[in-house]
Design a protein around this motif. Sequence first.
Motif, mmCIF file in Angstrom:
data_model
loop_
_atom_site.group_PDB
_atom_site.id
_atom_site.type_symbol
_atom_site.label_atom_id
_atom_site.label_comp_id
_atom_site.label_asym_id
_atom_site.label_seq_id
_atom_site.Cartn_x
_atom_site.Cartn_y
_atom_site.Cartn_z
ATOM 1 N N ILE A 67 -30.821 -10.062 -11.479
ATOM 2 C CA ILE A 67 -30.221 -10.522 -12.728
ATOM 3 C C ILE A 67 -30.382 -9.432 -13.786
ATOM 4 N N THR A 84 -23.422 -9.802 -10.383
ATOM 5 C CA THR A 84 -24.373 -10.682 -9.706
ATOM 6 C C THR A 84 -23.661 -11.346 -8.522
ATOM 7 N N ARG A 109 -22.554 -11.368 -15.070
ATOM 8 C CA ARG A 109 -23.356 -12.422 -14.460
ATOM 9 C C ARG A 109 -22.803 -13.776 -14.871
#
Length: 256
Positions: free
Chosen positions: A237, A134, A192
């Motif tokens: 995401i 991310t 992430r």
Amino acid sequence: MDIAVLGAAGTLGHHLVTHLEAAEHTVRALGRRTGVDAVTGDGLAEALQGTDLVIDAISTPSLSSRRAVATHTRAAGNIARAAEQGGARRVLCVSIAGAADPEVHKHFAYYRGKAAQEATYLDAALPVTLVRSTQWFEIAGLLLSQASFGPVALLPTMRMAPVSADRLAARIAREVEDRADDDSADRTFALRGPKELTSAQLVRRILARRGDIDGRSPRLVAELPYLGSAIAGGGLIPADAEVDDMDLEEWLRTSA
């Protein structure tokens, strides 16, 4: 291992060099400053001769979809061929979570380029590890540089789960250690951060703590979904990502 890092002077690259050297690997820190150009191929074959692993951490943003696709395809193809000819066992490519999704990249040239990069490596002869990260906390400076107009910053609406570039580098270094003897198949993993933010929320919180970002301190920070609904709505995401535990507040406390 003998590891070549392309893009070694970049935001992620310098952290990669630090973590890999701490693990006692021999690291070749490569880039245009060292006479190696992945797009033209200049110096690439010599630089990758005899290396075990090649890491592509190059970032080449472009506002033209045609140029972004052509540049990323050419660079990835050159790297894959030079790595194979030099005797490397694997290429690791640092990509962006969601960039390969046509709904995500259809309005964003740079992400189209990253999608083309991934496809080129997956078609190459050498096994590839795709790292789909991310956005990094450090993206705030780039966002402001591209979307500031005097005292106003009009950012693209991007729902993201930002992560520290240093934490990503550490995770890549662990991947290298854990998979050192497993070089037969392509692999993919995603990373992430722990909390979701929009681009404007990220920028506002950093400005509130630091006063400016790379010398910019806009009085108004707004956002509009001009990169498309998929990017605005969470397409960046990944559902299957590993979650790092450093949030923005900790990063602000601990980073320079």
